[in-house]
Write a protein that holds these residues in place. Sequence first.
Motif, PDB file in Angstrom:
ATOM      1  N   ARG A   1       0.945  -1.345  -0.031  1.00  0.00           N
ATOM      2  CA  ARG A   1      -0.089  -0.031   0.026  1.00  0.00           C
ATOM      3  C   ARG A   1       0.854   1.279  -0.026  1.00  0.00           C
ATOM      4  O   ARG A   1       0.429   2.347   0.458  1.00  0.00           O
ATOM      5  CB  ARG A   1      -0.825   0.130   1.257  1.00  0.00           C
ATOM      6  CG  ARG A   1      -1.851  -1.085   1.219  1.00  0.00           C
ATOM      7  CD  ARG A   1      -2.914  -1.202   2.285  1.00  0.00           C
ATOM      8  NE  ARG A   1      -3.933  -1.976   2.308  1.00  0.00           N
ATOM      9  CZ  ARG A   1      -4.919  -1.642   2.897  1.00  0.00           C
ATOM     10  NH1 ARG A   1      -5.280  -0.561   3.213  1.00  0.00           N
ATOM     11  NH2 ARG A   1      -5.938  -2.861   2.648  1.00  0.00           N
ATOM     12  N   ASP A   2       2.254   1.118  -0.387  1.00  0.00           N
ATOM     13  CA  ASP A   2       2.852   2.153  -0.335  1.00  0.00           C
ATOM     14  C   ASP A   2       2.911   2.901  -1.522  1.00  0.00           C
ATOM     15  O   ASP A   2       1.968   2.772  -2.332  1.00  0.00           O
ATOM     16  CB  ASP A   2       4.481   1.741   0.095  1.00  0.00           C
ATOM     17  CG  ASP A   2       5.148   0.862  -1.225  1.00  0.00           C
ATOM     18  OD1 ASP A   2       4.308   0.500  -2.163  1.00  0.00           O
ATOM     19  OD2 ASP A   2       6.087   0.682  -1.025  1.00  0.00           O
ATOM     20  N   GLU A   3       3.704   4.124  -1.641  1.00  0.00           N
ATOM     21  CA  GLU A   3       3.527   5.054  -2.683  1.00  0.00           C
ATOM     22  C   GLU A   3       3.831   4.236  -4.072  1.00  0.00           C
ATOM     23  O   GLU A   3       3.524   4.844  -5.019  1.00  0.00           O
ATOM     24  CB  GLU A   3       4.589   6.191  -2.534  1.00  0.00           C
ATOM     25  CG  GLU A   3       4.360   7.227  -1.440  1.00  0.00           C
ATOM     26  CD  GLU A   3       4.878   6.468  -0.186  1.00  0.00           C
ATOM     27  OE1 GLU A   3       5.215   5.519  -0.080  1.00  0.00           O
ATOM     28  OE2 GLU A   3       4.508   7.138   1.008  1.00  0.00           O
ATOM     29  N   VAL A   4       4.817   3.124  -4.196  1.00  0.00           N
ATOM     30  CA  VAL A   4       5.206   2.707  -5.510  1.00  0.00           C
ATOM     31  C   VAL A   4       4.018   1.877  -5.911  1.00  0.00           C
ATOM     32  O   VAL A   4       3.650   1.877  -6.938  1.00  0.00           O
ATOM     33  CB  VAL A   4       6.364   1.563  -5.131  1.00  0.00           C
ATOM     34  CG1 VAL A   4       6.377   0.792  -6.399  1.00  0.00           C
ATOM     35  CG2 VAL A   4       7.533   2.710  -4.900  1.00  0.00           C
ATOM     36  N   ALA A   5       3.399   1.043  -4.932  1.00  0.00           N
ATOM     37  CA  ALA A   5       2.065   0.441  -5.191  1.00  0.00           C
ATOM     38  C   ALA A   5       1.011   1.256  -5.819  1.00  0.00           C
ATOM     39  O   ALA A   5       0.256   0.993  -6.751  1.00  0.00           O
ATOM     40  CB  ALA A   5       1.635  -0.234  -3.931  1.00  0.00           C
TER      41      ALA A   5
END
Length: 75
Positions: free
Chosen positions: A38-42
């Motif tokens: 759920r991070d920025e990359v996802a």
Amino acid sequence: LGLLWWLTRRTLAPLEALTRAMRDYGAGRPARLQPCGRDEVAQAVASFHEMTEQLERGRERMLYVTRLESWQGLA
């Protein structure tokens, strides 16, 4: 040192995959990634998928209108 390398690879690998997918899509090759986490990359991966889907829908609409206009020209 090993832990630092592992953390760096874990962080950079998804970014590298996203970069490759963007290059592939730009070159006309289909590109799909599996978002994980759920991070920025996802979130960037999810946005990439949304963008490519919107582009494909727009392309399909443009082809439909072009075909419709050519059929009307024949009538």
